[in-house]
Design a protein around this motif. Structure first.
Motif, PDB file in Angstrom:
ATOM      1  N   THR A 153      20.019  56.099 -31.609  1.00  0.00           N
ATOM      2  CA  THR A 153      19.705  54.920 -30.766  1.00  0.00           C
ATOM      3  C   THR A 153      20.530  53.885 -31.108  1.00  0.00           C
ATOM      4  O   THR A 153      21.018  53.031 -30.184  1.00  0.00           O
ATOM      5  CB  THR A 153      18.407  54.536 -31.112  1.00  0.00           C
ATOM      6  N   ILE A 207      20.304  51.339 -27.721  1.00  0.00           N
ATOM      7  CA  ILE A 207      19.262  51.283 -27.165  1.00  0.00           C
ATOM      8  C   ILE A 207      18.129  50.848 -28.310  1.00  0.00           C
ATOM      9  O   ILE A 207      18.133  51.329 -29.564  1.00  0.00           O
ATOM     10  CB  ILE A 207      18.654  52.795 -26.872  1.00  0.00           C
ATOM     11  N   LEU A 258      12.502  51.424 -29.078  1.00  0.00           N
ATOM     12  CA  LEU A 258      11.941  52.693 -28.998  1.00  0.00           C
ATOM     13  C   LEU A 258      10.910  52.772 -30.192  1.00  0.00           C
ATOM     14  O   LEU A 258      10.856  52.244 -31.420  1.00  0.00           O
ATOM     15  CB  LEU A 258      13.071  53.750 -29.177  1.00  0.00           C
ATOM     16  N   HIS A 259       9.840  53.523 -29.776  1.00  0.00           N
ATOM     17  CA  HIS A 259       8.444  53.696 -30.326  1.00  0.00           C
ATOM     18  C   HIS A 259       8.977  54.579 -31.695  1.00  0.00           C
ATOM     19  O   HIS A 259      10.016  55.426 -31.325  1.00  0.00           O
ATOM     20  CB  HIS A 259       7.325  54.367 -29.531  1.00  0.00           C
ATOM     21  N   LEU A 310       9.171  58.319 -30.957  1.00  0.00           N
ATOM     22  CA  LEU A 310       9.891  58.684 -29.820  1.00  0.00           C
ATOM     23  C   LEU A 310      11.234  58.804 -30.741  1.00  0.00           C
ATOM     24  O   LEU A 310      12.151  59.727 -30.466  1.00  0.00           O
ATOM     25  CB  LEU A 310      10.426  57.705 -28.863  1.00  0.00           C
ATOM     26  N   ILE A 311      11.577  57.764 -31.649  1.00  0.00           N
ATOM     27  CA  ILE A 311      12.918  58.087 -32.466  1.00  0.00           C
ATOM     28  C   ILE A 311      12.770  59.293 -33.283  1.00  0.00           C
ATOM     29  O   ILE A 311      13.862  59.849 -33.388  1.00  0.00           O
ATOM     30  CB  ILE A 311      12.892  56.672 -33.413  1.00  0.00           C
ATOM     31  N   ARG A 370      18.665  54.668 -21.460  1.00  0.00           N
ATOM     32  CA  ARG A 370      17.379  55.015 -22.222  1.00  0.00           C
ATOM     33  C   ARG A 370      16.820  56.250 -21.458  1.00  0.00           C
ATOM     34  O   ARG A 370      16.417  57.030 -22.090  1.00  0.00           O
ATOM     35  CB  ARG A 370      16.548  53.821 -21.824  1.00  0.00           C
ATOM     36  N   LEU A 417      15.995  60.129 -23.334  1.00  0.00           N
ATOM     37  CA  LEU A 417      14.650  60.683 -23.224  1.00  0.00           C
ATOM     38  C   LEU A 417      14.405  61.722 -22.257  1.00  0.00           C
ATOM     39  O   LEU A 417      13.205  62.038 -22.390  1.00  0.00           O
ATOM     40  CB  LEU A 417      13.857  59.414 -23.182  1.00  0.00           C
ATOM     41  N   CYS A 437       6.464  59.340 -22.844  1.00  0.00           N
ATOM     42  CA  CYS A 437       6.855  58.073 -22.486  1.00  0.00           C
ATOM     43  C   CYS A 437       5.694  57.016 -22.277  1.00  0.00           C
ATOM     44  O   CYS A 437       6.012  55.896 -22.676  1.00  0.00           O
ATOM     45  CB  CYS A 437       8.110  58.047 -21.646  1.00  0.00           C
ATOM     46  N   TYR A 481       3.679  56.272 -25.368  1.00  0.00           N
ATOM     47  CA  TYR A 481       4.391  55.478 -26.458  1.00  0.00           C
ATOM     48  C   TYR A 481       5.040  53.981 -25.684  1.00  0.00           C
ATOM     49  O   TYR A 481       6.021  53.523 -26.295  1.00  0.00           O
ATOM     50  CB  TYR A 481       5.327  56.173 -27.217  1.00  0.00           C
ATOM     51  N   GLU A 523       6.754  53.100 -22.902  1.00  0.00           N
ATOM     52  CA  GLU A 523       7.829  53.173 -21.838  1.00  0.00           C
ATOM     53  C   GLU A 523       7.547  52.585 -20.664  1.00  0.00           C
ATOM     54  O   GLU A 523       6.669  52.748 -19.920  1.00  0.00           O
ATOM     55  CB  GLU A 523       8.609  54.290 -21.862  1.00  0.00           C
TER      56      GLU A 523
END
Length: 510
Positions: free
Chosen positions: A297, A302, A305-306, A309-310, A353, A357, A380, A383, A385
């Motif tokens: 990221t 980016i 991000l949660h 998600l990372i 982004r 994802l 997404c 979390y 998005e």
């Protein structure tokens, strides 16, 4: 005694005399009052009679005036009624005249219609006679001639329609391809990617085959403990210098590979040590996954991000799709999306982004029977998005409707990254089957003699018999064949259909 009686008599006599005098005086006075009251009553009576007469006269005058007004209004109404009656009489006369004229016109129209019907009958009679003469001269009935004419017109219309469609498609391709090629070429030129792909099966290399016995352990206890701790099937066979690790989860394979590496280096291999090393390596791999996600990221710029998600982004490092590393594919797609969004003047950060994802559903920890695109969209949304990112992730394989301009960009860049030469591997059997199905589909059309699938199935050449199909029918055949391939087959990219018709005249000189 006598005196008293005398006094009483005197008193009684006095009372009687007083009463008689009072009565006399009262009578005289009452007669005067009665007379005066009678006179006043007579005066009042006369006044009332006069007032009644005056009131009667006033009421009579008022009544006479009202009667005169009523008579006047009645006369006015009678005059208006007379005028209305005269107008109605005039209109009735006009209507009567119009009816007479209409009747005359109807009679004239009926006469003309009768004349036209007679002429129509004469024309039909002449037409039937002409048809009989034409049928006698041509030896063909009217229905047969009509069918031939319809077929001729149908072929002519179909040919004209195909020419018109081809002209429109050529013009559309000329403009669309010109602009699309410009954007795609500029996008691809700005992104450099590695073409190496990681293997989907992990192989642990050993320097000495004696280590295999130590890994297996007494009665296989070590290898059973290692398989139970890692969930990976460990295949120890006669292959020199290698042990195969087999599991559907690439993270488990990596944990097993690193655990074996530490156990072999340490030299202590027993069930308790195996469990300790596997727990330690699992923690290290999890930290490496998170670090890989953070590094990815940061490299792509980016933010926000949660953490989950990372972690899933880092987990892509251990997953491959058709031989292409998933993390490398996602990074490449993100860069392509950013470049293409920049060319189109869209939000570059949102496109990058969504590109990163778009395949997040392939590494989800949840065991859900959903397509990976739809599962990625749900992750997404879960979390936090934004809706445009979620829609782009869910729609890149047409699992849902595209609602933003980022969605088709992600879909196009995903295809570019996966379809470039060397990016992915296909199973040979499925590849050969697809080419055979393509050729067999073309052979199912009448008039086709031979078919050849070229350019790895991206071009189909169809050879037709010159005596079976005309030049006009070749255009229709290529159109129908391309439509059937599009509707019935699954293939990457595009399939170019080329129909070849040639006439060969061969003679032998002796």
């Amino acid at each position: 005694m006598n005196t008293a009686i005398l006094i009483v008599i005197c008193v009684v006599a006095g009372l009687l005399v007083g009463a008689g005098g009072y009565y006399f005086i009262a009578r005289i006075v009452g007669a005067g009052i009665v007379k005066k009251a009678a006179e006043e009553a007579e005066v009042v009576k006369k006044n009332k009679i006069v007032e009644a007469k005056e009131k009667f006269i006033a009421l009579k005058l008022e009544h006479d005036n009202a009667v005169r007004e009523q008579d006047k209004r009645i006369q006015q109404q009678e005059q208006r009624l007379q005028q209305r009656e005269q107008q109605l009489n005039q209109r009735q006369g006009e209507i009567q005249r119009s009816l007479n004229e209409a009747n005359q016109k109807v009679q004239a129209a009926e006469q003309r219609q009768q004349a036209l019907d007679y002429r129509q009958q004469e024309i039909e009679k002449m037409h039937h006679e002409a048809e009989k003469q034409l049928e006698q001269l041509s030896g063909m009935s009217a229905e047969e001639a009509k069918k031939q004419l319809v077929e001729a017109l149908k072929d002519e219309a179909k040919t004209a329609a195909m020419l018109y469609i081809n002209e429109i498609m050529d013009n559309a391709r000329l403009e669309a391809n010109k602009e699309a090629k410009k954007i795609i070429i500029q996008t691809i030129q700005r992104v450099a990617s590695e073409t190496a792909a990681e293997s989907t099966v992990s192989v642990f290399h050993i320097e000495n085959d004696d280590v295999k016995a130590r890994i297996i352990g007494r009665e296989g206890r070590n290898i059973r403990a290692l398989e139970a701790a890692t969930g990976v099937e460990i295949v120890v066979d006669d292959t020199p210098g290698a042990i195969t690790l087999s599991a559907f989860d690439p993270v488990r394979r990596e944990i097993a590979r690193l655990s074996l590496h530490q156990l072999v280096q340490d030299g202590r291999i027993h069930p308790a040590r195996i469990e300790e090393v596997v727990a330690k390596v699992t923690k290290q791999v999890e930290e490496e996954i998170i670090e890989t996600g953070k590094r990815t990221t940061i490299d792509l710029g980016i933010h926000g991000l949660h953490p989950e998600l990372i972690r899933l982004v880092g987990k892509m490092k251990y997953r491959s799709s058709y031989g292409q590393n998933l993390l490398q594919h996602s990074r490449e797609t993100a860069n392509l999306c950013a470049a293409m969004a920049g060319e189109l003047g869209l939000n570059v950060k949102a496109a990058k982004r969504a590109g990163l994802l778009h395949d997040i559903g392939k590494v989800s920890d949840e065991d859900v029977e959903l397509p990976h695109a739809e599962l990625g969209m749900k992750l997404c949304e879960k979390y936090g998005e934004k809706p445009d990112i979620c829609n782009a992730v869910g729609a890149h394989h047409d699992e849902c409707e595209m609602k933003t301009l980022i969605a088709p960009i992600v879909q196009a860049c995903d295809a570019i990254s996966g379809a470039r030469p060397g990016a992915r591997r296909e199973i040979v059997e499925s590849y050969v089957k697809r080419l055979n199905d393509l050729e067999n589909l073309a052979m199912s059309f009448p008039g086709v003699v031979k078919t050849y699938a070229l350019q790895a199935g991206r071009e189909l050449r169809v050879i037709v018999g010159a005596d079976k199909i005309s030049d006009k029918d070749t255009e229709l055949l290529s159109f129908d064949l391309a439509k059937r391939i599009q509707d019935e087959m699954t293939y990457p990219g595009q399939v170019k259909v080329t129909v070849i018709r040639e006439v060969r005249a061969v003679n032998v000189a002796k």
